[in-house]
Design a protein around this motif. Structure first.
Motif, mmCIF file in Angstrom:
data_model
loop_
_atom_site.group_PDB
_atom_site.id
_atom_site.type_symbol
_atom_site.label_atom_id
_atom_site.label_comp_id
_atom_site.label_asym_id
_atom_site.label_seq_id
_atom_site.Cartn_x
_atom_site.Cartn_y
_atom_site.Cartn_z
ATOM 1 N N ARG A 100 62.134 7.594 -10.112
ATOM 2 C CA ARG A 100 61.222 8.276 -9.204
ATOM 3 C C ARG A 100 61.980 8.883 -8.024
ATOM 4 O O ARG A 100 61.754 10.021 -7.634
ATOM 5 N N LEU A 155 54.984 11.906 -10.305
ATOM 6 C CA LEU A 155 56.067 10.930 -10.480
ATOM 7 C C LEU A 155 55.553 9.492 -10.621
ATOM 8 O O LEU A 155 56.343 8.559 -10.682
ATOM 9 N N GLY A 193 61.132 10.504 -17.439
ATOM 10 C CA GLY A 193 61.630 11.531 -16.505
ATOM 11 C C GLY A 193 61.822 12.865 -17.201
ATOM 12 O O GLY A 193 61.582 13.930 -16.624
ATOM 13 N N MET A 222 63.971 11.840 -9.248
ATOM 14 C CA MET A 222 63.100 12.984 -9.528
ATOM 15 C C MET A 222 62.543 13.621 -8.249
ATOM 16 O O MET A 222 62.282 14.816 -8.215
ATOM 17 N N GLN A 223 62.370 12.811 -7.195
ATOM 18 C CA GLN A 223 61.920 13.376 -5.914
ATOM 19 C C GLN A 223 62.933 14.398 -5.420
ATOM 20 O O GLN A 223 62.578 15.506 -5.011
ATOM 21 N N GLN A 257 58.478 14.437 -17.800
ATOM 22 C CA GLN A 257 58.000 14.965 -16.530
ATOM 23 C C GLN A 257 58.633 16.332 -16.255
ATOM 24 O O GLN A 257 57.970 17.248 -15.772
#
Ligand SMILES: Nc1ncnc2c1ncn2[C@@H]1O[C@H](COP(=O)(O)OP(=O)(O)OP(=O)(O)O)[C@@H](O)[C@H]1O
Ligand SMILES: [Mg+2]
Length: 364
Positions: free
Chosen positions: A169, A161, A137, A172-173, A140
């Motif tokens: 995930r 993702l 993460g 992070m969305q 990312q």
């Protein structure tokens, strides 16, 4: 004027079309997802926007300007690839700073922008670390900071993702959406995950076999899918076949000898005539269980699966095997073999437009 526009864009590889006559308008500050199954042409579309692939036909416009023949660096868009593509020998701060050095941004300005980008993605404390010292993460977010720092007119994200575990995930969305809104940047993201597309975007472009099939808000795509494929690809649906009956101006579907009320007002296509065969959809979460004899028809529980927040049942019914989702309210669930009946709210049975005249028979 749309901030980004594709006009009849097509791409063929060795004579085989990966994308056919794609039209897309993205407004300034909008978050749009390209959603579709593997191989439907999402990455190819994104690459044509970025300038990595030249369209076989059609135009790409940025803020009204035709950039179809511009190289990627002339378009200057921010891109985050699925693989992140971080430089392993550079620290987080150096990775983020790299694009600014390439653009010969002066030292003080560079430092200010790197600091701001790291702040936005909550990575200030990690700026001296190397990519190998970061979680998925965090990597990312470095990739995102690296794309944002150049302050591009459009941010392009290709399944950013997909390498993350389910929990991260989801986090992070929400984070991605927060950052996008904070920066106000026009964003096009590719995903094959329908839940992700619905939760994150202002509008969703559904793609199938190189073609754009529906471009709408997430709620419209879910509630008014424009084809049987979209009905089952975006969310779950029991697909049925029936014939239309019109009585006293009211619409019904005749299925398996039953007369079921139809919500025709929400149907956007040309209204079907009496006796016309149609494809219908019943969303599993819009069905509910009742005592035998009290619902629309009786049925029997065939299977049950626990999903934490929901129970997922299959039932044997006069309409065939149906999927039913019920919220887990903490009470004892129904058991396999239980006799129950099935009910639903008035507007839940919908006709699905069938542009390709597909033969859909089974409940899925
Ligand atoms: N460089 C290429 N040469 C030949 N065919 C290609 C090339 N790039 C993509 N294709 C083909 O074009 C089609 C669309 O590919 P694309 O990568 O755009 O799909 P996608 O929707 O991004 O799929 P996924 O979800 O699997 O990433 C596929 O059939 C693919 O094999
Ligand atoms: Mg792809």
């Amino acid at each position: 004027m749309p901030h980004l526009e594709l006009i009849d864009v097509s791409k063929a590889f060795n004579g085989v079309y990966a994308v056919t006559s794609m039209n897309l308008k993205v407004n300034e500050g909008e978050f749009v997802c390209l959603l579709g199954p593997s191989g439907c042409g999402k990455t190819t579309t994104l690459h044509m926007i970025a300038g990595f692939e030249a369209p076989t036909a059609g135009k790409v416009l940025l803020a009204g300007k035709d950039v179809t023949n511009f190289r990627p660096n002339q378009r200057g868009l921010g891109i985050v690839f699925q693989t992140y593509a971080l430089f392993p020998h550079m620290t987080v701060a150096q990775n983020v700073s790299f694009g600014l050095e390439m653009r010969r941004v002066a030292n003080a300005e560079r430092e200010r922008r790197v600091k701001k980008a790291l702040d936005i993605v909550h990575l200030t404390e990690y700026k001296e670390r190397y990519p190998r010292e970061l979680s998925g993460g965090q990597k990312q977010r470095v990739a995102l900071a690296r794309a944002l720092v150049i302050e591009p007119p459009v941010l392009l994200l290709d399944e950013p993702l997909s390498n993350l575990d389910a929990k991260l995930r989801e986090v992070m969305q929400i984070e991605l959406r927060r950052i996008q809104q904070q920066v106000g940047i026009t964003t096009v993201m590719v995903t094959h995950d329908q839940a992700e597309a619905l939760s994150i975007s202002d509008r969703v472009m559904v793609m199938e076999k190189g073609k754009a099939t529906q471009y709408d808000t997430p709620l419209k795509v879910y509630e008014n899918p424009q084809s049987p494929f979209i009905s089952t690809f975006v969310g779950k649906a029991n697909m049925l076949r029936g014939a239309v009956l019109i009585e006293g101006g009211k619409y019904f579907a005749c299925i398996a000898g039953m007369k079921l009320a139809l919500d025709i007002d929400r149907y956007e296509g040309q209204r079907p005539g009496p006796g016309q065969e149609v494809i219908l959809s019943l969303r599993p979460e819009k069905l509910c269980f009742a005592e035998p004899g009290l619902g629309i028809f009786d049925a029997q529980v065939k299977e049950k699966f626990f999903f934490g927040s929901q129970w997922h049942y299959t039932v044997t019914s006069p309409l065939g095997t149906l999927t039913v989702l019920q919220p887990n309210d903490g009470r004892q669930p129904n058991d396999v073999g239980d006799n129950i009946s099935i009910g639903w709210g008035e507007s839940s049975l919908r006709i699905v437009p069938n542009p390709e005249n597909l033969d859909v028979v089974a409940a899925t």
